[in-house]
Design a protein around this motif. Structure first.
Motif, PDB file in Angstrom:
ATOM      1  N   VAL A   8       1.050  -0.895   0.016  1.00 60.57           N
ATOM      2  CA  VAL A   8      -0.154   0.139   0.127  1.00 60.57           C
ATOM      3  C   VAL A   8       0.797   1.178  -0.389  1.00 60.57           C
ATOM      4  N   GLU A   9       0.472   2.435  -0.857  1.00 62.21           N
ATOM      5  CA  GLU A   9       0.992   3.601  -0.768  1.00 62.21           C
ATOM      6  C   GLU A   9       0.314   4.664   0.407  1.00 62.21           C
ATOM      7  N   VAL A  10       1.543   4.981   1.643  1.00 64.93           N
ATOM      8  CA  VAL A  10       1.313   6.443   2.285  1.00 64.93           C
ATOM      9  C   VAL A  10       1.176   7.163   1.854  1.00 64.93           C
ATOM     10  N   GLY A  11       0.292   7.763   2.762  1.00 61.69           N
ATOM     11  CA  GLY A  11       0.188   9.772   2.209  1.00 61.69           C
ATOM     12  C   GLY A  11       1.060   9.895   3.788  1.00 61.69           C
ATOM     13  N   VAL A  12       2.565   9.473   4.182  1.00 56.71           N
ATOM     14  CA  VAL A  12       3.419   9.911   5.508  1.00 56.71           C
ATOM     15  C   VAL A  12       4.901   9.591   5.133  1.00 56.71           C
ATOM     16  N   PRO A  13       5.812  10.579   5.424  1.00 58.56           N
ATOM     17  CA  PRO A  13       7.332  10.100   4.760  1.00 58.56           C
ATOM     18  C   PRO A  13       7.384   8.989   5.956  1.00 58.56           C
ATOM     19  N   VAL A  14       8.722   7.871   5.012  1.00 61.09           N
ATOM     20  CA  VAL A  14       8.848   6.567   5.225  1.00 61.09           C
ATOM     21  C   VAL A  14       9.212   6.817   7.203  1.00 61.09           C
ATOM     22  N   HIS A  15       9.934   7.364   7.310  1.00 58.27           N
ATOM     23  CA  HIS A  15      10.171   7.009   9.516  1.00 58.27           C
ATOM     24  C   HIS A  15       8.584   7.916   9.475  1.00 58.27           C
ATOM     25  N   THR A  16       7.853   8.003   9.469  1.00 57.44           N
ATOM     26  CA  THR A  16       6.705   8.345  10.097  1.00 57.44           C
ATOM     27  C   THR A  16       6.258   6.861   9.931  1.00 57.44           C
ATOM     28  N   ALA A  17       5.789   6.219   9.063  1.00 54.26           N
ATOM     29  CA  ALA A  17       5.313   5.012   8.450  1.00 54.26           C
ATOM     30  C   ALA A  17       6.236   4.088   9.988  1.00 54.26           C
ATOM     31  N   TYR A  18       7.360   3.664   9.566  1.00 62.01           N
ATOM     32  CA  TYR A  18       7.970   2.930   9.659  1.00 62.01           C
ATOM     33  C   TYR A  18       7.561   2.766  11.602  1.00 62.01           C
ATOM     34  N   ASN A  19       7.883   4.447  11.935  1.00 61.79           N
ATOM     35  CA  ASN A  19       7.794   4.636  13.234  1.00 61.79           C
ATOM     36  C   ASN A  19       6.658   3.672  13.780  1.00 61.79           C
ATOM     37  N   GLN A  20       5.428   3.522  13.613  1.00 54.93           N
ATOM     38  CA  GLN A  20       4.082   3.697  13.706  1.00 54.93           C
ATOM     39  C   GLN A  20       4.297   2.451  13.443  1.00 54.93           C
ATOM     40  N   TRP A  21       4.660   1.650  12.475  1.00 53.91           N
ATOM     41  CA  TRP A  21       4.671   0.217  11.803  1.00 53.91           C
ATOM     42  C   TRP A  21       5.352  -0.573  13.520  1.00 53.91           C
ATOM     43  N   THR A  22       6.150  -0.029  14.779  1.00 51.49           N
ATOM     44  CA  THR A  22       7.545  -0.825  15.392  1.00 51.49           C
ATOM     45  C   THR A  22       6.288  -0.283  16.461  1.00 51.49           C
ATOM     46  N   GLN A  23       4.728   0.406  17.257  1.00 55.62           N
ATOM     47  CA  GLN A  23       4.578   0.289  17.775  1.00 55.62           C
ATOM     48  C   GLN A  23       2.977  -0.989  17.993  1.00 55.62           C
ATOM     49  N   PHE A  24       3.575  -2.020  18.581  1.00 49.44           N
ATOM     50  CA  PHE A  24       3.027  -3.145  18.575  1.00 49.44           C
ATOM     51  C   PHE A  24       1.453  -2.668  18.599  1.00 49.44           C
ATOM     52  N   ALA A  25       1.511  -2.135  20.024  1.00 47.70           N
ATOM     53  CA  ALA A  25       0.153  -2.555  20.955  1.00 47.70           C
ATOM     54  C   ALA A  25      -0.800  -1.966  19.745  1.00 47.70           C
ATOM     55  N   GLU A  26      -0.595  -1.422  18.604  1.00 45.91           N
ATOM     56  CA  GLU A  26      -1.705   0.015  18.178  1.00 45.91           C
ATOM     57  C   GLU A  26      -1.521  -0.676  16.788  1.00 45.91           C
ATOM     58  N   PHE A  27      -1.878  -2.188  16.631  1.00 43.76           N
ATOM     59  CA  PHE A  27      -1.686  -3.248  16.203  1.00 43.76           C
ATOM     60  C   PHE A  27      -3.079  -3.459  15.588  1.00 43.76           C
ATOM     61  N   PRO A  28      -4.157  -3.543  17.066  1.00 40.23           N
ATOM     62  CA  PRO A  28      -5.642  -3.681  17.100  1.00 40.23           C
ATOM     63  C   PRO A  28      -6.472  -2.962  16.913  1.00 40.23           C
TER      64      PRO A  28
END
Length: 152
Positions: A8-28
């Protein structure tokens, strides 16, 4: 073992997408069927899922993590067998391609039937679409972990 790939293409910079993915508790918040993810330490997570009325608990271990590029994991306990990798590719200063490759070994007749019918692939596609909506609505990450985990 079934392999599912979705990007998927997301409209945020790479560091923002990556940083969010490291927040595993947010996956639900964007992964259907994921009830809870508890980060046990820098590389281990405990998952609780409920899919098709079947609740499962399992642990994963991050085996490779390079900030702004990739996170790879595998299950290490429980009756769910999977491994996967999410890759992040900067398209420009405000857009990122997020690609998920997931290898899953369905356990039990219901999961094997669901896999044969393409349910896993549709679920991953929906999860990626919801991640896009989640991060674009936020506009910024809820946290980050930028440590390096090397394979082996």
């Amino acid at each position: 073992m079934s392999t599912v790939k979705e990007s998927v293409e997301v409209g945020v910079p790479v560091h923002t997408a990556y940083n969010q993915w490291t927040q595993f508790a947010e996956f639900p918040n964007f992964m259907e069927g994921v009830e809870n993810v508890t980060q046990l330490d820098e590389i281990h997570n405990h998952w609780t899922t409920k899919i098709g009325g079947v609740r499962r608990e399992f642990d994963t271990e991050i085996v490779d993590q390079l900030p702004d590029e990739r996170i790879a994991w595998r299950t290490i306990s429980g009756d769910t067998q999977q491994r996967g990798m999410v890759r992040f590719q900067s398209l420009d200063n405000t857009h990122t391609r997020v690609e998920l490759v997931l290898d899953v070994e369905p356990s039990g007749p219901a999961e094997k039937t669901a896999d044969a019918l393409g349910v896993i692939g549709r679920r991953v596609k929906g999860d990626m679409r919801r991640f896009k909506e989640f991060i674009e609505e936020r506009g910024d990450e809820s946290g980050s972990w930028r440590g390096r985990v090397t394979p082996g």
